[in-house]
Write an enzyme that holds these catalytic residues in place. Structure first.
Site, PDB file in Angstrom:
ATOM      1  N   CYS A   1     -17.570 -12.492 -16.272  1.00 57.47           N
ATOM      2  CA  CYS A   1     -17.067 -13.565 -15.410  1.00 57.47           C
ATOM      3  C   CYS A   1     -18.205 -14.512 -15.030  1.00 57.47           C
ATOM      4  O   CYS A   1     -19.283 -14.064 -14.618  1.00 57.47           O
ATOM      5  CB  CYS A   1     -16.426 -12.978 -14.163  1.00 57.47           C
ATOM      6  SG  CYS A   1     -15.949 -14.209 -12.937  1.00 57.47           S
TER       7      CYS A   1
ATOM      8  N   CYS B   1     -19.353 -14.243  -6.469  1.00 55.16           N
ATOM      9  CA  CYS B   1     -18.136 -13.627  -5.933  1.00 55.16           C
ATOM     10  C   CYS B   1     -18.462 -12.311  -5.233  1.00 55.16           C
ATOM     11  O   CYS B   1     -19.342 -11.566  -5.661  1.00 55.16           O
ATOM     12  CB  CYS B   1     -17.142 -13.383  -7.068  1.00 55.16           C
ATOM     13  SG  CYS B   1     -15.601 -12.616  -6.536  1.00 55.16           S
TER      14      CYS B   1
ATOM     15  N   CYS C   1     -17.279  -8.362  -7.413  1.00 59.90           N
ATOM     16  CA  CYS C   1     -18.031  -7.603  -8.421  1.00 59.90           C
ATOM     17  C   CYS C   1     -19.513  -7.616  -8.080  1.00 59.90           C
ATOM     18  O   CYS C   1     -20.197  -8.591  -8.362  1.00 59.90           O
ATOM     19  CB  CYS C   1     -17.839  -8.225  -9.805  1.00 59.90           C
ATOM     20  SG  CYS C   1     -16.230  -7.949 -10.517  1.00 59.90           S
TER      21      CYS C   1
ATOM     22  N   CYS D   1      -9.465 -13.875 -12.763  1.00 56.78           N
ATOM     23  CA  CYS D   1     -10.378 -12.772 -12.432  1.00 56.78           C
ATOM     24  C   CYS D   1     -10.424 -11.767 -13.582  1.00 56.78           C
ATOM     25  O   CYS D   1      -9.384 -11.361 -14.103  1.00 56.78           O
ATOM     26  CB  CYS D   1      -9.909 -12.086 -11.151  1.00 56.78           C
ATOM     27  SG  CYS D   1     -10.811 -10.557 -10.778  1.00 56.78           S
TER      28      CYS D   1
ATOM     29  N   GLN E   1      -2.680   2.948  -5.080  1.00 59.32           N
ATOM     30  CA  GLN E   1      -3.991   2.801  -5.705  1.00 59.32           C
ATOM     31  C   GLN E   1      -3.974   1.658  -6.722  1.00 59.32           C
ATOM     32  O   GLN E   1      -3.005   1.487  -7.457  1.00 59.32           O
ATOM     33  CB  GLN E   1      -4.383   4.108  -6.404  1.00 59.32           C
ATOM     34  CG  GLN E   1      -4.632   5.268  -5.451  1.00 59.32           C
ATOM     35  CD  GLN E   1      -6.034   5.271  -4.854  1.00 59.32           C
ATOM     36  OE1 GLN E   1      -6.785   4.305  -4.990  1.00 59.32           O
ATOM     37  NE2 GLN E   1      -6.391   6.336  -4.173  1.00 59.32           N
TER      38      GLN E   1
ATOM     39  N   TYR F   1      -2.440  11.420   5.368  1.00 51.48           N
ATOM     40  CA  TYR F   1      -2.646  10.030   4.941  1.00 51.48           C
ATOM     41  C   TYR F   1      -1.955   9.843   3.581  1.00 51.48           C
ATOM     42  O   TYR F   1      -2.566   9.416   2.604  1.00 51.48           O
ATOM     43  CB  TYR F   1      -4.136   9.674   4.837  1.00 51.48           C
ATOM     44  CG  TYR F   1      -4.972  10.051   6.037  1.00 51.48           C
ATOM     45  CD1 TYR F   1      -5.047   9.224   7.150  1.00 51.48           C
ATOM     46  CD2 TYR F   1      -5.682  11.247   6.060  1.00 51.48           C
ATOM     47  CE1 TYR F   1      -5.818   9.560   8.258  1.00 51.48           C
ATOM     48  CE2 TYR F   1      -6.451  11.607   7.156  1.00 51.48           C
ATOM     49  CZ  TYR F   1      -6.519  10.767   8.256  1.00 51.48           C
ATOM     50  OH  TYR F   1      -7.275  11.115   9.339  1.00 51.48           O
TER      51      TYR F   1
ATOM     52  N   GLU G   1       1.911  10.001   7.377  1.00 50.10           N
ATOM     53  CA  GLU G   1       1.397   8.638   7.208  1.00 50.10           C
ATOM     54  C   GLU G   1       1.771   7.810   8.427  1.00 50.10           C
ATOM     55  O   GLU G   1       2.876   7.930   8.953  1.00 50.10           O
ATOM     56  CB  GLU G   1       1.986   8.020   5.938  1.00 50.10           C
ATOM     57  CG  GLU G   1       1.725   6.546   5.738  1.00 50.10           C
ATOM     58  CD  GLU G   1       0.249   6.202   5.679  1.00 50.10           C
ATOM     59  OE1 GLU G   1      -0.157   5.281   6.416  1.00 50.10           O
ATOM     60  OE2 GLU G   1      -0.493   6.848   4.918  1.00 50.10           O
TER      61      GLU G   1
ATOM     62  N   ASP H   1      -6.551  12.280   2.206  1.00 44.21           N
ATOM     63  CA  ASP H   1      -6.973  11.069   1.486  1.00 44.21           C
ATOM     64  C   ASP H   1      -7.081   9.945   2.518  1.00 44.21           C
ATOM     65  O   ASP H   1      -6.275   9.019   2.550  1.00 44.21           O
ATOM     66  CB  ASP H   1      -5.945  10.728   0.402  1.00 44.21           C
ATOM     67  CG  ASP H   1      -6.377   9.542  -0.469  1.00 44.21           C
ATOM     68  OD1 ASP H   1      -7.517   9.072  -0.303  1.00 44.21           O
ATOM     69  OD2 ASP H   1      -5.562   9.081  -1.288  1.00 44.21           O
TER      70      ASP H   1
ATOM     71  N   CYS I   1     -12.564   7.579  -0.404  1.00 49.20           N
ATOM     72  CA  CYS I   1     -12.985   6.280  -0.953  1.00 49.20           C
ATOM     73  C   CYS I   1     -14.347   5.866  -0.388  1.00 49.20           C
ATOM     74  O   CYS I   1     -14.841   4.785  -0.678  1.00 49.20           O
ATOM     75  CB  CYS I   1     -11.936   5.211  -0.653  1.00 49.20           C
ATOM     76  SG  CYS I   1     -11.624   4.968   1.103  1.00 49.20           S
TER      77      CYS I   1
END
Length: 464
Positions: free
Chosen positions: A71, A77, A80, A163, A286, A315, A336, A392, A419
């Site tokens: 890109c 940006c 990334c 993108c 996801q 979660y 949740e 999660d 994450c």
């Protein structure tokens, strides 16, 4: 070292945000866009006592790990951070990031980590993988509407409809929206003044079903001349859902609290493995379906279900992991906080004919302790038990009250999907100080070209 100094420096390490790290006479410099192994010329932008931040001016000798970015906007940006690093080296970086957090924050020794760590699961094709993208809208100097992504650490929009991480349909959709705005004199929302209408476009794509969703987030309740936009969008193959989500708040939250169907239905469907999911504009799902299947497959492998287990999935979102686990467990309970997500989870259980999954709305850190206390009251002091607990959580990790309850329930196994390996390491430290040990740990690269990485960890009760 002083501000505006120009220095030549070799990059010998990488920071957690993907920035290159080099040293000049013992002084540490953090240099964005520099790759480990580069020799660069950099300008000092901020100088502290022992370290500083510098801007990459030019690469004098490129690293063997430096590649040409796909890109043109990769450096500017914010999406990334490490596209100029070869993909093999990105995976090494992510492995080291997890290991570093486990050692530094979790307090685990290098030998302990080496014993449990498995290689990071990478991608064969690390571009065009995102099934969801949220594009902010703004206005250029000539007064024309633009969309793209925010420049790093700012809310300045880099105009780009193509993108490299998204699906190819995004470009056509965004160009149609921009043309509709120009032709009908519809303004982009302005964060500073609160004026204007279109804030964001959310686009979702079903990799298996090829279904497409477009949701416009608007600072109002209606979309003027919506039929003109709909007429163009529905010509795109796979278009399934066109909605608007009103959001009149003056904050950084993208989506409104609700959505209204303009055309089609209020959701798209897609599959992870052989489980079908219904995904609405407000659903958490996801973003990388190829890697999600690998991640959830890993969670299922770690849980090692035999068919008679009771499993809690905390979660749980729209039931993605819950329904994956329900195929092998006796009973799954999902928790949740988002009511819409629980509605989706129940619907997803129904469309897959899964009747051994039950879902609760609420904060995991409240629902599980309340369930535990109530069970104890109703069963004369007998404690609630789970065979496997899966968590999660969001980036902030698990609340300590929740971790306390998990320990009290004494599951044979805890499967932690994370994450953010920093908060993961903190929570693992607590669990391992309270009767658990790490058996396996593996990163899954859900976000190639960025510094983020998912991690899946199996813990078991000591003595198991």
């Amino acid at each position: 070292m002083n501000k505006n100094d120009i220095v030549t420096v070799e990059i010998t390490d990488i920071g957690v945000s993907g920035e290159g790290i080099g040293h000049v006479d013992g002084y540490t410099l953090f240099i964005k866009d520099a790759v480990i192994g580069d020799v660069v010329e950099a300008k000092v932008m901020k100088a502290k006592k022992n370290y500083g931040y510098a801007r990459l001016m030019k690469v004098i000798t490129p690293s063997e790990y430096r590649v040409e970015p796909k890109c043109a906007f990769a450096r500017r940006c914010g999406g990334c951070q490490i596209q100029e690093m070869s993909y093999d080296r990105q995976l090494v970086f992510k492995d080291q990031k997890i290991r570093g957090n486990l050692e530094r924050i979790g307090g685990f020794t290098k030998d302990q980590i080496d014993t449990v760590m498995q290689p990071v699961v990478g991608m064969e094709h690390p571009f065009g993988y995102r099934n969801k993208a949220q594009f902010p809208f703004g206005t250029d100097k000539e007064g024309n509407p633009i969309t793209g992504f925010y420049a790093g650490r700012t809310h300045d929009i880099i105009a780009n409809t193509d993108c490299a991480l998204g699906v190819e349909q995004n470009k056509e959709i965004l160009e149609i929206i921009l043309q509709y705005m120009r032709e009908n004199k519809i303004k982009s929302y302005d964060e500073k003044t609160g004026k204007g209408l279109i804030r964001h476009a959310l686009i979702r794509y079903g990799f298996k079903t090829k279904e497409i969703m477009v949701c416009l987030v608007v600072s109002g309740k209606k979309l003027p001349k919506a039929e003109r936009l709909i007429e163009k969008l529905i010509q795109i193959e796979g278009m399934t859902s066109i909605t608007i989500s009103p959001n009149t708040r003056r904050d950084n939250v993208i989506m409104g609290d609700s959505y209204e169907i303009l055309w089609g239905q209020g959701y798209i469907t897609d599959y992870i493995g052989n489980v079908k999911y219904q995904i609405s504009p407000l659903s958490f799902y996801q973003v990388n379906p190829v890697q999600t299947e690998k991640l959830y497959g890993l969670a299922l492998e770690y849980a090692d279900l035999k068919g008679d287990e009771t499993v809690w999935d905390l979660y749980c979102g729209i039931g993605t992991i819950s329904l994956f686990l329900a195929q092998k467990a006796k009973q799954v309970y999902g928790v949740e906080i988002v009511p819409q997500a629980i509605d989706d989870a129940k619907e997803n259980a129904k469309i897959n004919a899964i009747d051994n999954a039950e879902f609760f709305v609420g904060k995991a850190e409240e629902v599980l302790p309340e369930y535990y206390a109530e069970y104890e009251r109703e069963h004369n002091g007998e404690t609630a038990h789970a065979d496997v607990i899966v968590v999660d959580p969001p980036r902030k990790g698990c609340d300590e009250t929740l971790l306390e309850t998990i320990v009290k329930m004494q599951p044979e196994k805890v499967v932690y999907v994370s994450c953010d390996s920093a908060t993961l390491a903190r929570d693992l430290k607590y669990l391992c100080a309270n009767g658990y040990e790490i058996k396996m740990c593996r990163g899954v690269d859900q976000f190639p070209q960025s510094v983020h990485v998912e991690t899946c960890v199996l813990l078991s009760k000591l003595g198991q």
